[in-house]
Design a protein around this motif. Sequence first.
Motif, PDB file in Angstrom:
ATOM      1  N   GLY A 190      49.755   2.787  10.947  1.00  0.00           N
ATOM      2  CA  GLY A 190      48.968   3.913  11.441  1.00  0.00           C
ATOM      3  C   GLY A 190      47.490   3.584  11.354  1.00  0.00           C
ATOM      4  N   ARG A 191      46.718   4.295  12.124  1.00  0.00           N
ATOM      5  CA  ARG A 191      45.262   4.083  12.114  1.00  0.00           C
ATOM      6  C   ARG A 191      44.562   5.348  11.683  1.00  0.00           C
ATOM      7  NH1 ARG A 191      42.953   6.714  16.337  1.00  0.00           N
ATOM      8  NH2 ARG A 191      44.275   7.117  18.164  1.00  0.00           N
ATOM      9  N   GLU A 192      43.394   5.167  11.106  1.00  0.00           N
ATOM     10  CA  GLU A 192      42.590   6.329  10.751  1.00  0.00           C
ATOM     11  C   GLU A 192      42.115   7.008  12.028  1.00  0.00           C
ATOM     12  OE1 GLU A 192      39.528   5.207   8.042  1.00  0.00           O
ATOM     13  OE2 GLU A 192      40.933   4.388   6.547  1.00  0.00           O
ATOM     14  N   PRO A 193      42.092   8.337  12.063  1.00  0.00           N
ATOM     15  CA  PRO A 193      41.710   9.042  13.305  1.00  0.00           C
ATOM     16  C   PRO A 193      40.237   8.872  13.623  1.00  0.00           C
ATOM     17  CG  PRO A 193      41.974  10.578  11.488  1.00  0.00           C
ATOM     18  CD  PRO A 193      42.445   9.243  10.975  1.00  0.00           C
ATOM     19  N   PHE A 194      39.935   8.954  14.915  1.00  0.00           N
ATOM     20  CA  PHE A 194      38.557   8.945  15.373  1.00  0.00           C
ATOM     21  C   PHE A 194      38.043  10.391  15.386  1.00  0.00           C
ATOM     22  CE2 PHE A 194      39.713   4.990  18.008  1.00  0.00           C
ATOM     23  CZ  PHE A 194      39.447   4.184  16.917  1.00  0.00           C
ATOM     24  N   PRO A 195      36.740  10.568  15.341  1.00  0.00           N
ATOM     25  CA  PRO A 195      36.191  11.932  15.390  1.00  0.00           C
ATOM     26  C   PRO A 195      36.698  12.688  16.617  1.00  0.00           C
ATOM     27  CG  PRO A 195      34.475  10.359  14.827  1.00  0.00           C
ATOM     28  CD  PRO A 195      35.689   9.559  15.192  1.00  0.00           C
ATOM     29  N   GLU A 223      49.995  11.889  10.675  1.00  0.00           N
ATOM     30  CA  GLU A 223      51.114  11.755   9.760  1.00  0.00           C
ATOM     31  C   GLU A 223      50.575  11.113   8.494  1.00  0.00           C
ATOM     32  OE1 GLU A 223      55.453   9.451   9.477  1.00  0.00           O
ATOM     33  OE2 GLU A 223      54.470   9.720  11.420  1.00  0.00           O
ATOM     34  N   ASP A 224      50.571  11.880   7.420  1.00  0.00           N
ATOM     35  CA  ASP A 224      49.950  11.429   6.174  1.00  0.00           C
ATOM     36  C   ASP A 224      48.500  11.012   6.400  1.00  0.00           C
ATOM     37  OD1 ASP A 224      52.314  11.862   4.829  1.00  0.00           O
ATOM     38  OD2 ASP A 224      52.983   9.784   5.006  1.00  0.00           O
ATOM     39  N   GLY A 225      47.815  11.760   7.295  1.00  0.00           N
ATOM     40  CA  GLY A 225      46.405  11.501   7.549  1.00  0.00           C
ATOM     41  C   GLY A 225      46.136  10.384   8.531  1.00  0.00           C
ATOM     42  N   LEU A 226      47.171   9.825   9.153  1.00  0.00           N
ATOM     43  CA  LEU A 226      47.015   8.699  10.072  1.00  0.00           C
ATOM     44  C   LEU A 226      47.646   8.998  11.429  1.00  0.00           C
ATOM     45  CD1 LEU A 226      47.997   5.741   7.685  1.00  0.00           C
ATOM     46  CD2 LEU A 226      45.681   6.519   8.252  1.00  0.00           C
ATOM     47  N   VAL A 227      47.155   8.331  12.450  1.00  0.00           N
ATOM     48  CA  VAL A 227      47.784   8.359  13.761  1.00  0.00           C
ATOM     49  C   VAL A 227      48.793   7.214  13.801  1.00  0.00           C
ATOM     50  CG1 VAL A 227      47.454   8.167  16.256  1.00  0.00           C
ATOM     51  CG2 VAL A 227      45.720   9.310  14.839  1.00  0.00           C
ATOM     52  N   GLN A 268      40.617   1.194  11.580  1.00  0.00           N
ATOM     53  CA  GLN A 268      41.191   0.978  10.256  1.00  0.00           C
ATOM     54  C   GLN A 268      42.705   1.155  10.365  1.00  0.00           C
ATOM     55  OE1 GLN A 268      39.465   0.056   7.662  1.00  0.00           O
ATOM     56  NE2 GLN A 268      37.341   0.598   8.109  1.00  0.00           N
ATOM     57  N   VAL A 269      43.455   0.050  10.165  1.00  0.00           N
ATOM     58  CA  VAL A 269      44.912   0.082  10.298  1.00  0.00           C
ATOM     59  C   VAL A 269      45.545   0.006   8.916  1.00  0.00           C
ATOM     60  CG1 VAL A 269      46.935  -1.097  11.241  1.00  0.00           C
ATOM     61  CG2 VAL A 269      44.838  -0.971  12.584  1.00  0.00           C
ATOM     62  N   HIS A 270      46.453   0.920   8.633  1.00  0.00           N
ATOM     63  CA  HIS A 270      47.167   0.971   7.359  1.00  0.00           C
ATOM     64  C   HIS A 270      48.635   0.644   7.597  1.00  0.00           C
ATOM     65  CE1 HIS A 270      43.945   3.245   5.068  1.00  0.00           C
ATOM     66  NE2 HIS A 270      43.556   3.416   6.333  1.00  0.00           N
ATOM     67  N   VAL A 271      49.248  -0.045   6.629  1.00  0.00           N
ATOM     68  CA  VAL A 271      50.676  -0.364   6.685  1.00  0.00           C
ATOM     69  C   VAL A 271      51.341   0.341   5.514  1.00  0.00           C
ATOM     70  CG1 VAL A 271      52.419  -2.168   6.723  1.00  0.00           C
ATOM     71  CG2 VAL A 271      50.162  -2.610   7.723  1.00  0.00           C
ATOM     72  N   ARG A 272      52.346   1.170   5.830  1.00  0.00           N
ATOM     73  CA  ARG A 272      52.966   1.985   4.788  1.00  0.00           C
ATOM     74  C   ARG A 272      54.480   1.792   4.778  1.00  0.00           C
ATOM     75  NH1 ARG A 272      49.132   7.425   4.664  1.00  0.00           N
ATOM     76  NH2 ARG A 272      47.318   6.271   3.868  1.00  0.00           N
ATOM     77  N   ALA A 273      55.055   1.857   3.595  1.00  0.00           N
ATOM     78  CA  ALA A 273      56.502   1.721   3.409  1.00  0.00           C
ATOM     79  C   ALA A 273      57.058   3.028   2.873  1.00  0.00           C
ATOM     80  CB  ALA A 273      56.805   0.583   2.435  1.00  0.00           C
ATOM     81  N   VAL A 274      58.287   3.355   3.318  1.00  0.00           N
ATOM     82  CA  VAL A 274      58.955   4.578   2.897  1.00  0.00           C
ATOM     83  C   VAL A 274      60.375   4.222   2.467  1.00  0.00           C
ATOM     84  CG1 VAL A 274      59.642   6.917   3.541  1.00  0.00           C
ATOM     85  CG2 VAL A 274      57.619   5.879   4.596  1.00  0.00           C
ATOM     86  N   SER A 275      60.795   4.676   1.287  1.00  0.00           N
ATOM     87  CA  SER A 275      62.150   4.411   0.813  1.00  0.00           C
ATOM     88  C   SER A 275      63.111   5.443   1.384  1.00  0.00           C
ATOM     89  CB  SER A 275      62.199   4.438  -0.721  1.00  0.00           C
ATOM     90  OG  SER A 275      62.017   5.762  -1.186  1.00  0.00           O
TER      91      SER A 275
END
Length: 639
Positions: A324-329, A337-341, A389-396
């Motif tokens: 996901g990426r951080e949102p733009f203004p 989703e959890d603060g990310l697009v 800003q790209v985030h990589v997230r894992a979910v169990s």
Amino acid sequence: MSQSMRGTPFVPRGRATEHDFTRELAPLEPQSITVLIDVSNKCNLRCCMCYFAYDSVFHRKAIYLRPEQFARIAQTLFPHAHTVYLSAGNEPLTSPWFTDLLRIAAPYRIPDLKFLTNGLLMRPEICEAILDCGVSQVHLSIDGATKASYEAIRVGGQFERFVENVRYLAQRKRERGATHPILQFNVTLMRSNLRELESFVDLASELGVERIACRHVMAYAGLGIEKETLDAIPIEANRAFRRFLERADRSQNVLVVNFPDLFSTGEESPPPARSLSAEADPSLPKVPFGAVDKPRRRHLRGSNALQFQGWALDAVEVAEVWLGREPFPGESSAELEDGLVRIGRARFHNGSRPDVAMVHRRLPLSYRSGWGFELRREALPAGDEMLVQVHVRAVSVDGRKSELGRRTLLYSADDSDEPYLYCRRPFENVYIDAEGKVYPYPDCQTVDPFGDLGEGKPFESIWYGAAFSELRQRIIARDPPAMCLTCPDFINRSVDDRNYFSARAIEQDFRKPFGFVDQPRDPCEVRGQSVMIHGWALGFDEFEGVRLEREALAEEGAGERGRIVLGEARFVAGIRPDVAAAYPHHPKREEAGWHFEVRRDALPSTEAEPVVVHAVARNRTGQETHLGSRRIRFVAAAP
């Protein structure tokens, strides 16, 4: 290879189209490349799915890389190599000099020296040389876990001898207290062995084989292997794959180092075979954990495609890894989703991270810890100038979450960052056949070599030559040649693409006729009324014969080829015992010799200039091979 490669060519943005990355991304430095060498062009088996099942391959003349040739190649290439394979598509132990070649390679102390073999010719002295010369891995081809399946698939093989030879090498390794070579089973996945996959784990454990690698069968036209591919039974295949992977997972001493991804069937995955309780063992992870390994840099310029790769594990099961990426203004919070697009969901790859599985063997599903995701520029908002800003997230599976890493991407109009390469093989690998011919990689279906180490040219002139540069440029531009679209190297990660399972018509490249013109000497002066041209030629079922042609004079106008047919050579049985001895298994070996009488009156006046006569062997399918030519000049007889 992703489906996005097909269709419109993908051209890098900005200055990347002007920059010559073809050379920059293929440095020739110490320990920078992988060298694959076939030291022989023969095999002692005719496996049902292999091109050695073709008569045209199995019966070809033996060519072995001689020690002096190998020494020159080693001197040229091994200082640049971090990995050397002493086999690529043929059986290296058919070479009469294999132990000599190992001893030539040993002083270079190559970090990873390995070879692939069917193991049937592995005599005790070869085993000792393997242990003496620093071989790091021996890959053993085994496609049946029982005598019946093994000998049906690996035609000409003996299961008991294979088992005995592998057991002996593993025993000598233990007796010498050696940690290497690592022994690995290589398995071709097909219907004939699908139901016994779990038995490969048991056999490996029994014999002291530490690793197993599997790849889908590649169908070659004319061998009837289309019925063996697993793409038509994806649900049954997936279930067998899971049982195999779970058996290896439970074994704790056999590591899966390569395995296909599961087919997309819509069938719900069963729960993992084992899970661990974090309450019972405080050392277990409380949330999913892992890493983002690629891109390596945390801050980088964005290019048109970036490959994100990494791994993730949990004490139970990782349900998904997503980007996901951080949102733009100004972007709506409803899309977050959890603060990310959300950009997309990564795909897990079976057997792609043996390094992680080795460290975390006690955790379930370690065989599928590796994941990958291709971030395409069009998945992001339009704009030439932006910071992402790209985030990589894992979910169990039970909803626990964690962040594996993040990357900062800068996109600008003058973006000149190096392009993402969907295939790095031609940038990092070189293949040498048993004649010293140079190709980019064994799985690259190039007919013509990219160079010849026997010609005395510096390797750099081949490595940075036109053929390599053109192939690299097409990969950079995401405009791959046809051979790339179904390259066997991608089949384990492209299981839902039926093109990879279609039969390949490769035999035509092997079935070209072959032979030679032996007599007379060239040039040839003739004082009589005729001269005999002698030679030999062999072909297979469609072989038609040898045609003699002469080059036409300028005033004769002989069409595109510029040649005039003189006639057909006559084949005579028994006149070439040397050829028959060189090709003992060829069905036409006793009838290889031919001759043709060139008469003075069949040629224009030749006293001033010689006439060039060519011998051309041909198939009924239109394939031709130039066997040789002679310059013939008829002169007046002495008075």
